[in-house]
Design a protein around this motif. Structure first.
Motif, PDB file in Angstrom:
ATOM      1  N   GLU A  89       6.645  -0.013 -26.022  1.00  0.00           N
ATOM      2  CA  GLU A  89       5.484  -0.374 -26.832  1.00  0.00           C
ATOM      3  C   GLU A  89       5.837  -1.597 -27.658  1.00  0.00           C
ATOM      4  O   GLU A  89       7.012  -1.815 -28.007  1.00  0.00           O
ATOM      5  CB  GLU A  89       5.016   0.775 -27.712  1.00  0.00           C
ATOM      6  N   TRP A  90       4.832  -2.381 -27.932  1.00  0.00           N
ATOM      7  CA  TRP A  90       5.019  -3.594 -28.713  1.00  0.00           C
ATOM      8  C   TRP A  90       4.929  -3.269 -30.196  1.00  0.00           C
ATOM      9  O   TRP A  90       4.036  -2.540 -30.623  1.00  0.00           O
ATOM     10  CB  TRP A  90       3.966  -4.635 -28.358  1.00  0.00           C
ATOM     11  N   ASN A  91       5.852  -3.821 -30.965  1.00  0.00           N
ATOM     12  CA  ASN A  91       5.788  -3.751 -32.420  1.00  0.00           C
ATOM     13  C   ASN A  91       5.346  -5.125 -32.891  1.00  0.00           C
ATOM     14  O   ASN A  91       6.084  -6.104 -32.753  1.00  0.00           O
ATOM     15  CB  ASN A  91       7.153  -3.388 -33.009  1.00  0.00           C
ATOM     16  N   THR A  92       4.140  -5.200 -33.431  1.00  0.00           N
ATOM     17  CA  THR A  92       3.589  -6.484 -33.881  1.00  0.00           C
ATOM     18  C   THR A  92       3.532  -6.560 -35.409  1.00  0.00           C
ATOM     19  O   THR A  92       2.906  -7.458 -35.956  1.00  0.00           O
ATOM     20  CB  THR A  92       2.180  -6.698 -33.302  1.00  0.00           C
ATOM     21  N   GLU A  93       4.194  -5.625 -36.084  1.00  0.00           N
ATOM     22  CA  GLU A  93       4.160  -5.598 -37.546  1.00  0.00           C
ATOM     23  C   GLU A  93       5.028  -6.688 -38.164  1.00  0.00           C
ATOM     24  O   GLU A  93       4.782  -7.101 -39.286  1.00  0.00           O
ATOM     25  CB  GLU A  93       4.590  -4.227 -38.066  1.00  0.00           C
ATOM     26  N   GLU A  94       6.053  -7.116 -37.449  1.00  0.00           N
ATOM     27  CA  GLU A  94       6.927  -8.158 -37.971  1.00  0.00           C
ATOM     28  C   GLU A  94       6.387  -9.524 -37.566  1.00  0.00           C
ATOM     29  O   GLU A  94       5.456  -9.626 -36.781  1.00  0.00           O
ATOM     30  CB  GLU A  94       8.351  -7.959 -37.450  1.00  0.00           C
ATOM     31  N   SER A  95       6.998 -10.580 -38.080  1.00  0.00           N
ATOM     32  CA  SER A  95       6.524 -11.927 -37.781  1.00  0.00           C
ATOM     33  C   SER A  95       6.660 -12.260 -36.294  1.00  0.00           C
ATOM     34  O   SER A  95       5.901 -13.052 -35.768  1.00  0.00           O
ATOM     35  CB  SER A  95       7.289 -12.961 -38.617  1.00  0.00           C
ATOM     36  N   ARG A  96       7.624 -11.630 -35.656  1.00  0.00           N
ATOM     37  CA  ARG A  96       7.855 -11.878 -34.227  1.00  0.00           C
ATOM     38  C   ARG A  96       7.650 -10.565 -33.470  1.00  0.00           C
ATOM     39  O   ARG A  96       8.404  -9.606 -33.669  1.00  0.00           O
ATOM     40  CB  ARG A  96       9.276 -12.385 -34.050  1.00  0.00           C
ATOM     41  N   PRO A  97       6.639 -10.489 -32.601  1.00  0.00           N
ATOM     42  CA  PRO A  97       6.423  -9.246 -31.830  1.00  0.00           C
ATOM     43  C   PRO A  97       7.634  -8.918 -30.959  1.00  0.00           C
ATOM     44  O   PRO A  97       8.251  -9.805 -30.374  1.00  0.00           O
ATOM     45  CB  PRO A  97       5.204  -9.558 -30.963  1.00  0.00           C
ATOM     46  N   ARG A  98       7.965  -7.629 -30.905  1.00  0.00           N
ATOM     47  CA  ARG A  98       9.094  -7.182 -30.089  1.00  0.00           C
ATOM     48  C   ARG A  98       8.683  -5.975 -29.278  1.00  0.00           C
ATOM     49  O   ARG A  98       7.973  -5.097 -29.777  1.00  0.00           O
ATOM     50  CB  ARG A  98      10.288  -6.802 -30.963  1.00  0.00           C
ATOM     51  N   LYS A  99       9.157  -5.946 -28.044  1.00  0.00           N
ATOM     52  CA  LYS A  99       8.886  -4.808 -27.172  1.00  0.00           C
ATOM     53  C   LYS A  99      10.020  -3.810 -27.326  1.00  0.00           C
ATOM     54  O   LYS A  99      11.187  -4.131 -27.080  1.00  0.00           O
ATOM     55  CB  LYS A  99       8.776  -5.273 -25.716  1.00  0.00           C
ATOM     56  N   PHE A 100       9.691  -2.610 -27.780  1.00  0.00           N
ATOM     57  CA  PHE A 100      10.681  -1.558 -27.973  1.00  0.00           C
ATOM     58  C   PHE A 100      10.643  -0.614 -26.776  1.00  0.00           C
ATOM     59  O   PHE A 100       9.568  -0.246 -26.290  1.00  0.00           O
ATOM     60  CB  PHE A 100      10.384  -0.770 -29.253  1.00  0.00           C
ATOM     61  N   TYR A 101      11.819  -0.246 -26.322  1.00  0.00           N
ATOM     62  CA  TYR A 101      11.971   0.671 -25.204  1.00  0.00           C
ATOM     63  C   TYR A 101      12.573   1.966 -25.705  1.00  0.00           C
ATOM     64  O   TYR A 101      13.392   1.963 -26.636  1.00  0.00           O
ATOM     65  CB  TYR A 101      12.920   0.090 -24.146  1.00  0.00           C
ATOM     66  N   ARG A 102      12.191   3.064 -25.063  1.00  0.00           N
ATOM     67  CA  ARG A 102      12.857   4.334 -25.341  1.00  0.00           C
ATOM     68  C   ARG A 102      12.880   5.155 -24.060  1.00  0.00           C
ATOM     69  O   ARG A 102      12.041   4.981 -23.182  1.00  0.00           O
ATOM     70  CB  ARG A 102      12.201   5.090 -26.483  1.00  0.00           C
ATOM     71  N   THR A 103      13.847   6.042 -23.972  1.00  0.00           N
ATOM     72  CA  THR A 103      13.997   6.897 -22.805  1.00  0.00           C
ATOM     73  C   THR A 103      12.878   7.931 -22.791  1.00  0.00           C
ATOM     74  O   THR A 103      12.621   8.572 -23.802  1.00  0.00           O
ATOM     75  CB  THR A 103      15.375   7.588 -22.830  1.00  0.00           C
ATOM     76  N   SER A 104      12.235   8.075 -21.659  1.00  0.00           N
ATOM     77  CA  SER A 104      11.174   9.072 -21.497  1.00  0.00           C
ATOM     78  C   SER A 104      11.811  10.449 -21.281  1.00  0.00           C
ATOM     79  O   SER A 104      13.014  10.547 -21.003  1.00  0.00           O
ATOM     80  CB  SER A 104      10.306   8.710 -20.289  1.00  0.00           C
ATOM     81  N   PRO A 105      11.026  11.512 -21.373  1.00  0.00           N
ATOM     82  CA  PRO A 105      11.581  12.837 -21.048  1.00  0.00           C
ATOM     83  C   PRO A 105      12.185  12.881 -19.642  1.00  0.00           C
ATOM     84  O   PRO A 105      13.254  13.460 -19.439  1.00  0.00           O
ATOM     85  CB  PRO A 105      10.371  13.775 -21.180  1.00  0.00           C
ATOM     86  N   GLU A 106      11.517  12.246 -18.674  1.00  0.00           N
ATOM     87  CA  GLU A 106      12.078  12.201 -17.319  1.00  0.00           C
ATOM     88  C   GLU A 106      13.381  11.415 -17.301  1.00  0.00           C
ATOM     89  O   GLU A 106      14.335  11.775 -16.608  1.00  0.00           O
ATOM     90  CB  GLU A 106      11.080  11.579 -16.338  1.00  0.00           C
ATOM     91  N   GLY A 107      13.444  10.340 -18.085  1.00  0.00           N
ATOM     92  CA  GLY A 107      14.665   9.548 -18.184  1.00  0.00           C
ATOM     93  C   GLY A 107      15.825  10.343 -18.760  1.00  0.00           C
ATOM     94  O   GLY A 107      16.965  10.216 -18.309  1.00  0.00           O
TER      95      GLY A 107
END
Length: 108
Positions: free
Chosen positions: A68-86
């Motif tokens: 998911e994208w975090n657009t709260e900071e001055s520079r948007p960043r795409k954050f990744y996390r392990t899914s339950p299947e992962g």
């Protein structure tokens, strides 16, 4: 090719196979790409961004990561996390890793 070159080649192949496990393990906590590169490097996995980002996209496509994208900071960043299947796949990969290690130890 001298023995140090041969070793370097084999070490690179070995590490390439373990980067997936390392990424799935670290991404239990949401992290953006560059921070993941730094975490992997600190843990002894020197991975190039040109290798990591395609890997992240592949793991996401396989359903092992969500992003998911975090657009709260001055520079948007795409954050990744392990899914339950992962997480489940990580557990299976680690179990296989342990079994392979035990098998190799028996051969020595």
């Amino acid at each position: 090719m001298n023995s140090s070159d041969v070793l370097a080649t084999h070490l690179q192949e070995l590490r390439r196979g373990t980067v997936v496990m390392a990424a799935l393990a670290i991404l239990g906590t949401p992290t953006y790409g560059y921070a993941l590169l730094e975490s992997l490097d600190r843990a002894g996995f020197a991975v190039d961004g040109n290798t990591l980002y395609p890997l992240l996209r592949r793991l996401e496509k396989q359903g092992l990561l969500v992003s998911e994208w975090n657009t709260e900071e001055s520079r948007p960043r795409k954050f990744y996390r392990t899914s339950p299947e992962g997480r489940s796949i990580l557990d299976d990969l680690l179990a296989e890793w342990r079994e392979l290690h035990q098998s190799i130890e028996k051969l020595r």
